[in-house]
Design an enzyme around this catalytic site. Sequence first.
Site, short mmCIF file in Angstrom:
data_model
loop_
_atom_site.label_atom_id
_atom_site.label_comp_id
_atom_site.label_asym_id
_atom_site.label_seq_id
_atom_site.Cartn_x
_atom_site.Cartn_y
_atom_site.Cartn_z
CG ASN A 5 10.36 38.73 53.26
OD1 ASN A 5 10.32 39.32 54.34
ND2 ASN A 5 9.40 38.79 52.37
CG HIS A 45 9.84 44.31 53.02
ND1 HIS A 45 10.40 43.57 54.04
CD2 HIS A 45 8.98 43.49 52.36
CE1 HIS A 45 9.89 42.36 54.00
NE2 HIS A 45 9.03 42.29 53.00
CB CYS A 97 6.73 43.21 55.08
SG CYS A 97 6.40 41.47 54.91
N1 ACO Z 1 11.90 27.17 41.46
C1 ACO Z 1 11.90 26.90 40.15
N2 ACO Z 1 10.92 27.26 39.30
C2 ACO Z 1 9.90 27.97 39.82
C3 ACO Z 1 9.83 28.30 41.19
C4 ACO Z 1 10.89 27.86 42.02
N3 ACO Z 1 10.93 28.15 43.34
N4 ACO Z 1 8.71 29.00 41.41
C5 ACO Z 1 8.07 29.12 40.22
N5 ACO Z 1 8.80 28.48 39.26
C6 ACO Z 1 8.51 28.37 37.84
C7 ACO Z 1 7.04 28.54 37.56
O1 ACO Z 1 6.36 27.31 37.63
C8 ACO Z 1 7.07 29.08 36.14
O2 ACO Z 1 7.29 28.05 35.24
P1 ACO Z 1 6.57 28.05 33.80
O3 ACO Z 1 7.10 29.27 33.10
O4 ACO Z 1 7.00 26.76 33.22
O5 ACO Z 1 5.10 28.14 34.09
C9 ACO Z 1 8.32 29.97 36.13
O6 ACO Z 1 9.17 29.46 37.18
C10 ACO Z 1 8.04 31.42 36.40
O7 ACO Z 1 7.21 31.50 37.56
P2 ACO Z 1 6.66 32.85 38.08
O8 ACO Z 1 5.69 32.61 39.19
O9 ACO Z 1 6.22 33.66 36.91
O10 ACO Z 1 7.99 33.49 38.68
P3 ACO Z 1 8.26 34.97 39.10
O11 ACO Z 1 9.30 35.55 38.26
O12 ACO Z 1 6.97 35.75 39.28
O13 ACO Z 1 8.89 34.77 40.54
C11 ACO Z 1 8.36 35.06 42.84
C12 ACO Z 1 8.12 34.23 41.59
C13 ACO Z 1 9.83 34.98 43.20
C14 ACO Z 1 7.52 34.51 43.98
C15 ACO Z 1 7.98 36.54 42.53
O14 ACO Z 1 6.70 36.59 41.94
C16 ACO Z 1 7.99 37.42 43.75
O15 ACO Z 1 9.02 37.65 44.37
N6 ACO Z 1 6.84 38.01 44.11
C17 ACO Z 1 6.74 38.89 45.24
C18 ACO Z 1 6.79 38.10 46.50
C19 ACO Z 1 6.94 38.95 47.72
O16 ACO Z 1 7.49 40.02 47.68
N7 ACO Z 1 6.43 38.44 48.83
C20 ACO Z 1 6.54 38.99 50.08
C21 ACO Z 1 5.90 40.35 50.22
S1 ACO Z 1 5.32 40.82 51.77
C22 ACO Z 1 5.99 39.86 52.89
O17 ACO Z 1 7.17 39.90 52.91
C23 ACO Z 1 5.24 39.00 53.83
#
Ligand code: ACO
Length: 308
Positions: A263, A233, A109
Site C-alpha cells: 500500500n 485504493h 490515500c
Molecule cells: N502477523 C501475525 N498475526 C497477526 C498480525 C501479523 N502481522 N497482526 C495481527 N495478528 C494477530 C492478532 O494478534 C490476532 O491474534 P489473536 O486472535 O490471537 O488475538 C489475530 O492475528 C487477528 O488480528 P486482527 O487484528 O483481528 O486481524 P485482521 O484480520 O483485522 O487484520 C489488518 C489486520 C490486516 C491490519 C486489517 O485489519 C486491515 O487490513 N485493516 C485495514 C487497514 C488499512 O486498510 N489501512 C490503510 C488504509 S488508508 C491508508 O492506506 C493510509
Amino acid sequence: MRGAHITGWGSALPDKIVTNDDLALAMDTSDAWIRDRTGIQERRVGGTTAGLATEAAREALERAGCAPESIDLLILATTTPDQHVPATSAVVQHKLGLRCGAFDLNAACSGFAYALVTAHALIQGGGLDRILVIGCDTLSRITDWTDRGTAILFADGGGAVVLEATEHDAILGWDLGADGAAAKILECDIGGYLTMDGKEVFRRAVRAVVSSAENAMKVAGVTASDIDWFIPHQANIRIMHSAADKVGIPHDRVVNVLSYTGNNSAGTIPLGLATAANDGRIKPGDLLLLSGFGAGMTWASVVLRWQP
Ligand code: ACO
C-alpha cells in the site's frame, strides 16, 4: 461543454523488494498470515517522494507526447512530502523542467482521486489545457518497522497522468467526502509513525468505498454492470473484494497490483491504472471506476471513460 481526458500515464516503484519472509525475520508474523489477511506477497521500499513522482511523471509526459513547457499546472497528491518546506511538488516541477504552478494535495490515500477531480474542474472551468496529476507516497519513512499491525501493509511508489482538455468529457461523475471525526483511527504525528485501528479502518473503508462509488456512478448515469474496470485504493485485498461484492462488480474486473506493491497510499490508484493500461487490460472505450479511502477519513471516487 469543455471536458478533459487522460492522454498519458506512468508509474514508478523503488527497486528494493521486501518479502513477507523478510518481515517475518524482524517481527512475529508469517508469509501465510500476511497473504491470507491482506493479499500482499511483497512490497517495494525506498526512494524519495520527489524522485518516484518525477519518474512516474516523465513516463506520463512521454506517453502523452507533451513537452514540459506545455503543462499548465502540476498537482502532487501525497501524504509523505520529502520536507515540510518546500512543497515536494515544487521540487518535482523543477526536476521536470515545467514552467507552471505546482502544489501538494494531502487527502491521504484518496489523494489521487481528489487531485484528478480538482484538475478536471480547473480544465473545465478554469481555462487550463494540460495538467500533470501525480499520486505518490513513501510510507516506509513513517512506518514503524517493528509494528506488525502496520509494517505488513505499507510501502513506497506512485503513478501519474496527464489530463488534457477535450470536447468530449471523459470524467463522467465523481464524489468526494471526508469525516474528520474518524481522524484518530489512522494518524501520524509530525516526526512520528503511523498508528492504526486496523479493524475500524477496515469496517469504515468498505462502507466509504461502496457509498462513494455508488454516488459517482449515479452522477455518471451508469450502474455497476457498465463498469469494465474497478481500480480501488490498494490497501487490503479483502477490503477491495468486499467493496466490489457490495457494489456488484466481479473480482476479475478489479485491478490488483497490491500483491507485489503493498500500500503506497496516493500512489496505488494511478499505479493500478498505468499497469492495467500498459498490459492491455484497459482498452479504449472502457468505463473505469476509481475509488479511494484513507486517513482523515477521506474518500473519493471517479467514473471515467478511457479515451486516450
Ligand atoms: N502477523 C501475525 N498475526 C497477526 C498480525 C501479523 N502481522 N497482526 C495481527 N495478528 C494477530 C492478532 O494478534 C490476532 O491474534 P489473536 O486472535 O490471537 O488475538 C489475530 O492475528 C487477528 O488480528 P486482527 O487484528 O483481528 O486481524 P485482521 O484480520 O483485522 O487484520 C489488518 C489486520 C490486516 C491490519 C486489517 O485489519 C486491515 O487490513 N485493516 C485495514 C487497514 C488499512 O486498510 N489501512 C490503510 C488504509 S488508508 C491508508 O492506506 C493510509
